[in-house]
Design an enzyme around this catalytic site. Structure first.
Site, PDB file in Angstrom:
ATOM      1  CB  CYS A  65       4.854  11.307  -4.681  1.00 44.23           C
ATOM      2  SG  CYS A  65       5.841   9.875  -5.208  1.00 44.23           S
ATOM      3  CB  CYS A  69       2.236   6.480 -10.363  1.00 44.03           C
ATOM      4  SG  CYS A  69       3.831   5.828  -9.809  1.00 44.03           S
ATOM      5  CB  CYS A  72      -0.595   8.044  -7.618  1.00 47.06           C
ATOM      6  SG  CYS A  72      -0.335   8.319  -5.853  1.00 47.06           S
ATOM      7  CB  CYS A 109      -0.902  -1.254   5.495  1.00 54.04           C
ATOM      8  SG  CYS A 109      -1.601  -2.922   5.384  1.00 54.04           S
ATOM      9  CB  CYS A 142       2.244  -4.559   5.833  1.00 49.47           C
ATOM     10  SG  CYS A 142       2.724  -4.586   4.080  1.00 49.47           S
ATOM     11  CB  CYS A 202       1.854  -7.385   0.556  1.00 50.75           C
ATOM     12  SG  CYS A 202       0.241  -6.662   0.180  1.00 50.75           S
ATOM     13  NE  ARG A 272      -4.709  -6.979   2.341  1.00 56.44           N
ATOM     14  CZ  ARG A 272      -3.394  -6.826   2.498  1.00 56.44           C
ATOM     15  NH1 ARG A 272      -2.785  -5.750   2.051  1.00 56.44           N
ATOM     16  NH2 ARG A 272      -2.685  -7.781   3.075  1.00 56.44           N
TER      17      ARG A 272
END
Length: 397
Positions: A65, A69, A72, A109, A142, A202, A272
């Protein structure tokens, strides 16, 4: 405790707490923990009974990626030894999803690393959604693909997506210290785009990144205002090879207080229990079921969770039941009218009159005391995913 009785009554009426009350929940002592769980549990049962919704993650594209972040394992410059692969084909993703559905998952998801999807990526995901829906009647899908461009949310909705996930993760005030390649406002805008396209929103948070109690309350109140249908609460998994690898700031007791605070602030929303529950809640996971009404089944994106059957046994042993495909997750007033946790006109807003300012008073002192009690690192509980999507091994579901 008067505080907990007040919060329970407010939750039963969908009347929201003040910032001061939310901060007080996080400052409660361990001796009062079961009272906190019991009070928030009343609210959870009022709106969701004893049902637990199961969700299943499929990592469509892992690692590599370009975003930075800090939490992550898939970030730019990550040295975490995770699985790295490009886009799964629709039939591969559908096969992975079917394992979760067979294990009891009601929602699949679909997640892909990256800043956001190209139009070609949206085409890929749309084909995957169609394949999953064709083979698994009634399953919810999702998508979680990063920042959306104009029109992309509508295209996903047309392909059959039911929801879109994009977490706020942390407070606006501390966001720049966690990520520099995009902004907090970018994330808010993507959630708005999903909502405008008719997708169920979400959006949640990550706790345990060194934030204060005030930061946690800030992000949860921001989520309340954003009004998603589901709020995933993640607890940081400190992967070796990431900037936050040394951040072991959570205890099981603190995790339960955080979940209770989220339930009080968003009483009728799907809360969740997400990544990191096995690492930080450990043997106290069953208590969390009295606060949340939704969990992820099996493994996560790049880390392994506990065995899927162990999740099912835990739910049954705690006296809860898996939510069936024919059951509407959200309370009727919310499902029918779109009324959410941020809808009460008389609710206290961020920094409104009568609320304790951030970082002032006895709560700030509690923050400092909590920060001094750093638990021992449990690196033995962080296990990189080596099975399921992107491998030749059977998934954990």
């Amino acid at each position: 405790m008067d505080l907990l009785n007040t919060l329970a009554e407010k939750g039963l009426r969908r009347e929201l707490p003040t910032r001061e009350e939310a901060l007080a929940v996080l400052a409660t002592p361990d001796d009062d923990l079961l009272d906190v769980v019991a009070a928030a549990g009343k609210v959870r049962r009022q709106w969701f009974g004893r049902r637990v919704k199961l969700n299943y993650l499929v990592n469509l594209k892992s690692g590599l990626c370009p975003e930075d972040c800090s939490y992550c394992s898939q970030r730019l410059g990550s040295k975490a030894e995770i699985l790295k692969y490009t886009w799964l084909k629709p039939d591969e993703a559908s096969k992975a999803a079917a394992a979760g559905v067979a294990g009891g998952a009601k929602r699949v998801c679909l997640v892909a690393s990256g800043r956001g999807p190209t139009d070609r990526d949206v085409d890929r995901v749309s084909q995957t959604i169609e394949a999953i829906k064709e083979q698994n009647e009634g399953v919810e899908v999702c998508a979680c693909l990063g920042l959306l461009s104009d029109g992309q949310a509508g295209r996903l909705r047309s392909a059959g997506a039911d929801a879109y996930n994009h977490n706020l993760n942390t407070s606006e005030g501390t966001y720049g210290a966690i990520t520099t390649t995009h902004t907090y406002a970018d994330r808010v805008e993507t959630v708005h785009q999903a909502q405008a396209a008719g997708l169920s929103a979400c959006s949640g948070l990550i706790a345990g990144m060194g934030e204060s109690d005030s930061d946690l309350v800030d992000v949860v109140f921001a989520l309340r205002e954003l009004d998603p249908d589901s709020v995933p609460v993640n607890f940081l998994i400190p992967f070796e090879g990431t900037p936050l690898a040394k951040e072991w700031n959570l205890t099981p007791q603190r995790c339960l207080r955080i979940l209770a605070m989220v339930r009080f602030v968003c009483p009728d929303v799907e809360v969740r229990l997400a990544g990191g529950r096995e690492v930080h809640l450990r043997s106290m996971q069953p208590l969390a079921l009295h606060l949340v009404n939704s969990i992820f089944l099996g493994d996560y994106l790049t880390s392994e969770g506990q065995a899927g059957q162990a999740d099912l046994d835990m739910i049954a042993d705690a006296g809860f039941e898996v939510e069936g495909a024919g059951t509407t997750t959200l309370p009727r007033h919310r499902a029918d009218a779109g009324v959410g946790c941020g809808s009460q006109a008389d609710a206290c807003g961020s920094h409104s009159d009568g609320c304790a300012p951030c970082g002032e008073g006895p709560v700030a002192e509690a923050d400092a005391a909590e920060a001094a009690e750093v638990p021992a690192a449990r690196t033995d509980l962080v296990s990189v995913r080596r099975r399921g999507a992107g491998t030749d091994l059977a998934p954990n579901a």
